[in-house]
Design an enzyme around this catalytic site. Structure first.
Site, PDB file in Angstrom:
ATOM      1  N   GLY A  47     -66.408 -29.184  33.842  1.00 54.74           N
ATOM      2  CA  GLY A  47     -67.170 -29.030  32.605  1.00 54.74           C
ATOM      3  C   GLY A  47     -68.217 -27.956  32.800  1.00 54.74           C
ATOM      4  N   GLN A  52     -76.100 -23.418  31.618  1.00 56.60           N
ATOM      5  CA  GLN A  52     -75.536 -22.822  32.834  1.00 56.60           C
ATOM      6  C   GLN A  52     -75.092 -21.384  32.627  1.00 56.60           C
ATOM      7  OE1 GLN A  52     -72.948 -26.470  33.538  1.00 56.60           O
ATOM      8  NE2 GLN A  52     -73.431 -25.891  35.645  1.00 56.60           N
ATOM      9  N   CYS A  97     -71.771 -29.484  41.147  1.00 60.57           N
ATOM     10  CA  CYS A  97     -72.230 -28.787  39.946  1.00 60.57           C
ATOM     11  C   CYS A  97     -72.050 -27.299  40.185  1.00 60.57           C
ATOM     12  CB  CYS A  97     -73.702 -29.109  39.697  1.00 60.57           C
ATOM     13  SG  CYS A  97     -74.389 -28.211  38.288  1.00 60.57           S
ATOM     14  N   LEU A  98     -71.533 -26.577  39.189  1.00 57.60           N
ATOM     15  CA  LEU A  98     -71.318 -25.136  39.357  1.00 57.60           C
ATOM     16  C   LEU A  98     -72.635 -24.384  39.556  1.00 57.60           C
ATOM     17  CD1 LEU A  98     -68.513 -24.672  36.684  1.00 57.60           C
ATOM     18  CD2 LEU A  98     -68.229 -24.567  39.163  1.00 57.60           C
ATOM     19  N   HIS A 139     -72.852 -35.968  33.163  1.00 57.67           N
ATOM     20  CA  HIS A 139     -73.406 -34.820  33.896  1.00 57.67           C
ATOM     21  C   HIS A 139     -73.789 -33.690  32.930  1.00 57.67           C
ATOM     22  CE1 HIS A 139     -73.471 -32.028  37.485  1.00 57.67           C
ATOM     23  NE2 HIS A 139     -73.330 -31.160  36.497  1.00 57.67           N
ATOM     24  N   GLU A 140     -72.893 -33.392  31.976  1.00 63.49           N
ATOM     25  CA  GLU A 140     -73.157 -32.278  31.049  1.00 63.49           C
ATOM     26  C   GLU A 140     -74.294 -32.620  30.093  1.00 63.49           C
ATOM     27  OE1 GLU A 140     -71.936 -29.701  32.084  1.00 63.49           O
ATOM     28  OE2 GLU A 140     -70.221 -30.463  33.174  1.00 63.49           O
ATOM     29  N   HIS A 143     -77.433 -31.912  31.724  1.00 61.81           N
ATOM     30  CA  HIS A 143     -77.783 -30.487  31.667  1.00 61.81           C
ATOM     31  C   HIS A 143     -78.534 -30.164  30.375  1.00 61.81           C
ATOM     32  CE1 HIS A 143     -76.206 -28.372  35.102  1.00 61.81           C
ATOM     33  NE2 HIS A 143     -75.023 -28.930  34.996  1.00 61.81           N
TER      34      HIS A 143
HETATM   35 ZN    ZN Z   1     -73.572 -29.116  36.413  1.00 63.77          ZN
END
Ligand code: ZN
Length: 187
Positions: A47, A52, A97-98, A139-140, A143
């Site tokens: 995701g 991000q 996480c990216l 998680h998203e 963010h």
């Molecule tokens: Zn993340």
């Protein structure tokens, strides 16, 4: 503003910035959704959330396969998402996480989640998920609320993660084996 498709890394302030509700589905919003999907797929993430990529809109995308769709299905878009239900049953798993490359930490999440959002056609929908997809929703949404993976760990681990990411940013070899390799969930 980072370069197109560049995923912002911690501790960039974009990741903590206040996000804004999307009022209208303009061409710019559609374009942003496309960019999020492309960047997520390119980075092999489960995701990706707008902050991000340096944007402040309340939007995230989820990989179609993670969401139980065929691979050729376009990324799932969640505009102005709200969590409507979380199961009391939880699951603790390593999560990535990216925006924290090669960092995986155990995070306790609800096993199942039900989310309400608007899609690219402006229609409101609800979707219930379990396991990895439910984890991606949580998680998203974190963010969009400025909450990050590092907020789930204790002070010592925080320090190790900060140091690791600083080394990465400086292009130094990562000789510190702080994290388990081979976990595949970066969101
Ligand atoms: Zn993340």
């Amino acid at each position: 503003m980072p370069a197109p498709g560049f995923i912002v890394k911690f501790p960039d302030s974009c990741l903590r910035r206040r996000t804004m509700t999307v009022d209208a589905l303009t061409d710019a919003i559609r374009e942003l959704c496309g960019k999020l999907g492309d960047a997520m797929l390119a980075a092999n993430g489960a995701g990706l959330a707008a902050p991000q990529l340096g944007f402040s809109e309340r939007i995230f995308v989820v990989d179609p396969v993670v969401a139980g769709q065929p691979e050729e299905h376009p990324p799932l878009v969640f505009i102005n998402p709200e969590m409507v239900w979380l199961s009391t049953e939880t699951e603790t798993r390593d999560e990535g996480c990216l925006s924290f490359p090669d960092v995986f930490v155990p995070v306790k999440r609800a096993l199942k989640a039900r989310i309400r959002a608007t899609n690219l056609n402006g229609e409101q929908f609800e979707m219930e998920a379990e396991g990895l997809c439910a984890r991606a929703f949580q998680h998203e949404l974190d963010h969009l609320n400025g909450k990050l993976l590092i907020d789930y760990v204790g002070p010592l681990r925080k320090q190790l993660i900060r140091r690791k990411l600083k080394r990465q940013a400086e292009g130094q070899a990562d000789d510190e084996q702080t994290e388990k390799p081979g976990t595949d969930t970066e969101v």
